[in-house]
Enzyme design. Structure first.
Site, PDB file in Angstrom:
ATOM      1  N   GLU A   1       0.852  -1.184   0.000  1.00 55.41           N
ATOM      2  CA  GLU A   1       0.000   0.000   0.000  1.00 55.41           C
ATOM      3  C   GLU A   1       0.895   1.244   0.000  1.00 55.41           C
ATOM      4  OE1 GLU A   1      -3.204   0.634  -0.125  1.00 55.41           O
ATOM      5  OE2 GLU A   1      -4.191  -1.305   0.244  1.00 55.41           O
TER       6      GLU A   1
ATOM      7  N   HIS B   1      -3.212  -3.170  -8.664  1.00 50.34           N
ATOM      8  CA  HIS B   1      -4.491  -3.691  -8.181  1.00 50.34           C
ATOM      9  C   HIS B   1      -5.532  -3.651  -9.299  1.00 50.34           C
ATOM     10  CE1 HIS B   1      -7.549  -3.664  -4.598  1.00 50.34           C
ATOM     11  NE2 HIS B   1      -7.518  -4.818  -5.226  1.00 50.34           N
TER      12      HIS B   1
ATOM     13  N   ASP C   1      -6.448   1.516  -8.737  1.00 44.73           N
ATOM     14  CA  ASP C   1      -5.168   1.897  -8.146  1.00 44.73           C
ATOM     15  C   ASP C   1      -4.026   1.001  -8.645  1.00 44.73           C
ATOM     16  OD1 ASP C   1      -6.743   0.008  -6.534  1.00 44.73           O
ATOM     17  OD2 ASP C   1      -5.123   0.046  -5.084  1.00 44.73           O
TER      18      ASP C   1
END
Length: 263
Positions: free
Chosen positions: A109, A151, A161
């Site tokens: 992330e 993703h 994303d």
């Protein structure tokens, strides 16, 4: 679902801090625990107003989401889940026949508010940290360049994303991921939603060969359009519109030619 206790662990990436997320379980391979290491890296943006809020959410039991790593704007890397375990970052997804992307991948992330936050650039210190982290993971797990994915690649239409402004070329120049020079935008023939026939069948075949989940029906429907958008976000970001123009198709040809199995 089997929950893991929230004890601390030694980071797999030596430069990482550790903040434990309880949202993890055993990697699986079909119905059994996965016996081989992860072979994919999946990159995300956090899509929240602040990095702190995103990190808190990834570590909150009630969120039921997590990732292996979290990279803030200044390049600080925090590990939330050991690489040997399954983080919950991909959701319903697919790549090249794999449906349990969480078991097959290491999730990263990257702090950025995303499309809803105005698509701000990813700072260079952050990009350098992502590159260093990915190189370390690739070296330890022998991950192929074409298995470093967005993703949005594994969940077209559902996720967007890390976005079309994410600098995939920079990562490739740093030894991370597969990249080819996109064909410049131009005129010529194109395929779009509602089209059908052999040219659409050829497009769908190429997208499937790379790994995207698309129908094999020679009809340019929603799933094909979403796969084209995902491809454009990653590999031809100059225009993301779901139309398979000459630039998109030529870039896809180049990408397939760069795969080891086709070279």
């Amino acid at each position: 679902m089997k929950w893991f206790r929230a004890e601390t662990f030694d980071p797999d990436f030596a430069a990482a801090l550790v903040r434990v997320s309880p949202n993890r379980n055993a990697r699986r391979d079909g119905t059994a625990e996965r016996t081989h290491p992860p072979d994919m890296i999946l990159l995300h943006y956090t899509g929240m107003a602040s990095g702190k809020a995103a990190l808190d959410w990834l570590c909150a039991r009630e969120s039921e989401v997590s990732s292996h790593y979290f990279v803030d704007e200044g390049g600080i890397v925090t590990q939330l889940v050991p690489e040997s375990e399954r983080a919950w970052h991909a959701g319903q997804s697919f790549w090249n026949g794999e449906t349990d992307i969480n078991s097959a991948s290491i999730g990263i992330e990257i702090v950025n508010p995303g499309h809803e936050g105005g698509c701000p650039p990813f700072p260079i210190m952050q990009m350098r940290a992502v590159a260093r982290l990915c190189r370390d993971i690739i070296a330890r797990h022998e991950i192929a360049a074409a298995r470093v994915l967005a993703h949005s690649d594994v969940a077209p239409g559902r996720k967007s994303d890390p976005g079309e402004w994410f600098d995939w070329k920079y990562l490739a120049d740093e030894g991370v991921g597969l990249w080819v020079e996109p064909e410049p935008l131009g005129g010529g023939r194109f395929l779009q939603e509602g089209d059908s026939g052999m040219p659409v069948d050829a497009l769908q075949t190429m997208l499937r060969l790379y790994g995207y989940k698309v129908d094999a029906d020679a009809t340019f429907g929603t799933a094909t359009r979403e796969a084209v958008i995902a491809f454009q976000r990653h590999f031809r970001p100059a225009r993301v519109d779901g139309i398979a123009d000459a630039s998109t198709i030529t870039t896809l040809h180049r990408l397939l030619a760069a795969l080891p199995r086709f070279s």
